[in-house]
Design a protein around this motif. Structure first.
Motif, PDB file in Angstrom:
ATOM      1  N   ARG A   1       9.649 -15.515 -28.995  1.00 59.81           N
ATOM      2  CA  ARG A   1       9.208 -14.117 -29.119  1.00 59.81           C
ATOM      3  C   ARG A   1       7.733 -13.981 -28.817  1.00 59.81           C
ATOM      4  O   ARG A   1       7.235 -12.886 -28.661  1.00 59.81           O
ATOM      5  N   GLY A   2       6.992 -15.084 -28.776  1.00 63.81           N
ATOM      6  CA  GLY A   2       5.550 -15.015 -28.557  1.00 63.81           C
ATOM      7  C   GLY A   2       4.823 -14.702 -29.854  1.00 63.81           C
ATOM      8  O   GLY A   2       5.355 -14.025 -30.732  1.00 63.81           O
TER       9      GLY A   2
ATOM     10  N   HIS B   1       2.732 -12.955 -32.537  1.00 59.30           N
ATOM     11  CA  HIS B   1       2.506 -11.537 -32.818  1.00 59.30           C
ATOM     12  C   HIS B   1       2.307 -11.368 -34.312  1.00 59.30           C
ATOM     13  O   HIS B   1       2.464 -12.306 -35.083  1.00 59.30           O
TER      14      HIS B   1
ATOM     15  N   TYR C   1       0.192 -14.080 -38.363  1.00 61.97           N
ATOM     16  CA  TYR C   1       0.547 -14.474 -37.002  1.00 61.97           C
ATOM     17  C   TYR C   1       1.777 -15.373 -37.056  1.00 61.97           C
ATOM     18  O   TYR C   1       1.807 -16.356 -37.790  1.00 61.97           O
TER      19      TYR C   1
ATOM     20  N   THR D   1       5.621 -16.701 -34.660  1.00 61.52           N
ATOM     21  CA  THR D   1       6.504 -16.675 -33.506  1.00 61.52           C
ATOM     22  C   THR D   1       7.746 -17.488 -33.827  1.00 61.52           C
ATOM     23  O   THR D   1       7.734 -18.321 -34.730  1.00 61.52           O
TER      24      THR D   1
ATOM     25  N   LYS E   1       1.095  -8.032 -30.071  1.00 60.79           N
ATOM     26  CA  LYS E   1       1.254  -9.346 -29.434  1.00 60.79           C
ATOM     27  C   LYS E   1      -0.134  -9.954 -29.233  1.00 60.79           C
ATOM     28  O   LYS E   1      -1.059  -9.263 -28.812  1.00 60.79           O
TER      29      LYS E   1
ATOM     30  N   LYS F   1      -0.153 -13.971 -24.231  1.00 62.69           N
ATOM     31  CA  LYS F   1       0.413 -13.373 -23.006  1.00 62.69           C
ATOM     32  C   LYS F   1       1.623 -14.146 -22.533  1.00 62.69           C
ATOM     33  O   LYS F   1       1.707 -15.303 -22.587  1.00 62.69           O
TER      34      LYS F   1
END
Length: 133
Positions: free
Chosen positions: A51-52, A54, A102, A104, A130, A133
């Protein structure tokens, strides 16, 4: 700060029973009086997906692993990988991500998670920020 919560793993529990059990558990053990789950989302992951990194500025997010395996990675400082913490996700594991933490998710196998939010997604401006990148 993220705290991991674990419920009993039973292969014969249906998803609806897990919802009932986890909802009761979260409300009964909540550190904040009146913390109510406002939104449920099913998240489906293919192996190797993420999911990155975030965070959510307006709500607490609980993740319940319904099926599969993966890891939840959190960071105390987004710019410092030395502050990372790893929680293994498998059926029955539930985690709690505080506001502004933070995090993921990385899937190892096909994985299904239930994301439970303490505020409606549409009522959060913005609901997610997010940071990679």
């Amino acid at each position: 700060m993220l705290a991991a919560l674990f419920i009993a793993k039973q292969s014969d529990i249906f998803l609806g029973e897990i919802f009932s059990l986890i909802f009761f558990f979260l409300i009964a053990s909540s550190s904040q009086v009146g913390e109510i789950l406002r939104k449920f989302n099913l998240l489906f992951f293919k192996p190797g997906k993420t999911r990155g990194f975030h965070y959510h500025p307006h709500y607490i997010e609980y993740l319940l692993c319904d099926d599969g395996n993966g890891v939840l990675i959190t960071r105390g400082d987004n710019n410092d990988s030395k502050t990372e913490s790893v929680i293994n996700l498998s059926k029955g594991v539930c985690t709690r991500a505080e506001k502004n933490s933070y995090h993921t998710v990385y899937s190892i196998t096909e994985m299904t998670l239930v994301a439970m939010l303490t505020k409606q997604w549409d009522h959060s401006k913005p609901p997610i920020i997010k940071v990679d990148k």
